[in-house]
Scaffold this motif. Structure first.
Motif, short mmCIF file in Angstrom:
data_model
loop_
_atom_site.label_atom_id
_atom_site.label_comp_id
_atom_site.label_asym_id
_atom_site.label_seq_id
_atom_site.Cartn_x
_atom_site.Cartn_y
_atom_site.Cartn_z
N ILE A 223 -4.12 0.44 -10.20
CA ILE A 223 -4.81 -0.40 -9.23
C ILE A 223 -5.32 -1.69 -9.89
O ILE A 223 -5.34 -2.76 -9.27
N SER B 208 -2.31 -3.91 -10.08
CA SER B 208 -2.00 -4.42 -8.73
C SER B 208 -2.91 -5.60 -8.38
O SER B 208 -2.44 -6.63 -7.88
N TRP C 69 0.19 -7.25 -1.04
CA TRP C 69 -0.49 -6.20 -1.79
C TRP C 69 0.45 -5.02 -2.03
O TRP C 69 0.44 -4.42 -3.12
N ASP C 70 1.26 -4.67 -1.03
CA ASP C 70 2.23 -3.58 -1.21
C ASP C 70 3.24 -3.92 -2.30
O ASP C 70 3.59 -3.06 -3.12
N ASN D 114 1.53 -3.59 -5.56
CA ASN D 114 1.40 -2.16 -5.88
C ASN D 114 2.68 -1.60 -6.47
O ASN D 114 2.65 -0.87 -7.48
#
Length: 527
Positions: free
Chosen positions: A326, A329, A501-502, A505
């Motif tokens: 995270i 990310s 964001w995906d 990730n």
């Protein structure tokens, strides 16, 4: 599509180099030179988009240059991280080029022929792309040197004493960084027998701990200078503000992020079990605070934003230093956000300078009345940089703070406090700058510009009388359009935060489990 991907991967490096050669040949035909340069960067952006979607669907793509298979030969590797950085950089470089070409050779001086800019700029673009795609440390070094040599030319366009002085500092610091990086490559090759990053990920862990530490520190020193991490950031606020606006924009938006990209790549691939997590977290916190305190002390807008650039590098380093999925990310998302927003701000500052005749808050005033369009163009990325919700700056900072809380340790909590303080001080600095340069009456400034005062007074009279008013000072429409495109892109980062964001990730998951990268590069061989 998948069969086409290996053909596309080298093109973001190859096309700008070909374009630079053509631009040199066309040096006496400025119009043709400009058309070629723009066409090349449009093609690169289209190709980068295709690579990103292809890599996201089919996995990393590896291209062995010259038919020499890895680890012996040079390899270009496109994975989610490098492809994402590639498409963002291609958008930024294209918009900055359009802005620059509309500013009459990017400089007020006629001492430097326009033909110098296009080839240098295209070489810089090729070097940036090569850095993102490099699959071995030496090719990464070559990419760095390509864009650094080009940046030496771009930084000193106009040949004024101030630019030459700043350029000398920049050249010296860059050479020191390059020497450290090259020394690190030599030591790594002596210790591991390879500079291929996939192969190094298997071999470095077998070295004695003290040798690993030496290699780790050398690389971080080299990359830390390029990324402007405290205390290696002292050179940036003096070097960037003296360059022409478009040059400063691409430097601030991209060159420091190449250093951050290199840190992300090596920290996750070569030093996954990092023993320097605590020093990196401390450096991140100090970079945030020292940078923003420096910004508070400035009165010149370019220097203010240059210091905020340094401070916000600390946010990215914070996410990397956490070492969690995270955290990575958030660091990737924030890096993409900062490339776009920082570029938009420096392009907007160029418009302010052209319209107001200065970028000093001691002489500017009344721009909200004199130029509402430029006011909006500056205001949106300024708010975004400050982390005001719902902009992408706020989303990125919240993600970083959540990653820090998930760590359940005291030092990341201290970094969260430092990041919050930095964000509030950034808002204060931006608010003060906006008030001084855009809101107040230009007659009330410390060093009044009589032309600006007279124009402001005339503009207020026509507004009160309900009459039409046309400024005698024009800003080329292409400059406004190019800046607006980057500003709109910064808004898209907010509107399309979820898909970005995906993607961040998925890129972070690849970095956290580098086995796919290693397998794709080495073909499953245990080398």
């Amino acid at each position: 599509m998948i069969d086409l991907l290996p053909v596309l991967v080298p093109l973001p490096v190859l096309l700008p180099l070909i374009g630079a050669g053509i631009a040199l040949i066309l040096s006496k035909n400025t119009r043709a030179q400009n058309i070629v340069s723009i066409a090349i960067l449009v093609a690169v952006m289209v190709i980068a988009t295709m690579i990103l979607f292809g890599v996201d669907a089919h996995g990393p793509q590896v291209v062995a240059i010259g038919g020499w298979q890895p680890p012996a030969g040079i390899v270009l590797v496109a994975d989610r991280l490098s492809s994402l950085m590639l498409i963002v950089s291609s958008l930024v470089t294209l918009c900055v080029l359009v802005y620059a070409l509309s500013q009459d050779a990017n400089d007020d001086s006629n001492e430097t022929p326009i033909s110098v800019f296009n080839p240098s700029y295209l070489v810089l673009c090729a070097g940036i792309a090569n850095s993102f795609l490099a699959g071995d440390l030496f090719n990464l070094y070559v990419g760095f040197e390509m864009f650094l040599v080009a940046s030496y030319v771009l930084l000193t366009l106009g040949a004024t004493a101030e630019r030459i002085r700043a350029g000398v500092t920049y050249v010296i610091i860059s050479l020191v960084s390059s020497v450290i990086f090259l020394a690190a490559i030599g030591v790594i090759y002596a210790a591991c027998g390879t500079v291929n990053m996939a192969q190094l990920s298997e071999r470095i862990s077998d070295l004695p701990a003290d040798v690993q530490m030496i290699l780790h520190v050398l690389l971080l020193l080299g990359f830390g200078i390029k990324a402007a991490i405290f205390p290696l950031s002292f050179w940036l606020p003096d070097s960037y503000p003296t360059a022409p606006a478009p040059v400063t924009a691409v430097f601030a938006g991209l060159l420091t992020k190449v250093g951050i990209y290199a840190i992300i790549r090596t920290e996750t691939l070569l030093f996954a079990e990092s023993s320097l997590r605590v020093p990196l977290l401390i450096a991140a916190g100090l970079t945030m605070l020292v940078g923003i305190f420096g910004a508070i002390a400035q009165s010149e807008i370019k220097r203010i934003v240059s210091f905020t650039l340094v401070s916000h590098i600390g946010y990215m380093l914070f996410g990397v230093a956490l070492g969690t999925s995270i955290g990575l990310s958030a660091a990737i998302y924030y890096t993409v956000h900062h490339i776009i927003v920082q570029t938009a701000l420096f392009l907007a500052i160029g418009l302010v300078e052209m319209r107001g005749g200065s970028t000093s808050t001691r002489s500017l005033g009344g721009l909200m009345v004199l130029s509402p369009v430029i006011t909006i163009i500056f205001f949106i990325p300024a708010l975004n940089l400050s982390g005001i919700p719902p902009f992408s700056g706020f989303i990125g900072k919240v993600a970083l703070f959540l990653a820090g809380f998930d760590d359940h340790a005291w030092l990341p909590t201290v970094l969260i406090v430092a990041g919050t303080v930095t964000s509030l001080l950034t808002l204060y600095v931006i608010g003060r700058t906006f008030n001084l340069a855009f809101w107040r009456d230009p007659a009330d400034v410390e060093e009044p510009n009589e032309d600006l005062v007279e124009e402001f007074t005339e503009r207020k009279k026509t507004l009160l009388a309900g009459k039409k008013w046309k400024s005698q000072i024009g800003v080329p429409p292409a400059m406004v359009v190019a800046t607006s495109v980057v500003v709109i892109a910064s808004i898209v980062l907010t509107v399309a935060a979820e898909p970005l964001w995906d993607m961040s990730n998925r890129a972070a998951e690849n970095l956290s489990t580098p086995i796919d990268y290693v397998t794709n590069v080495l073909g499953g061989d245990e080398s």
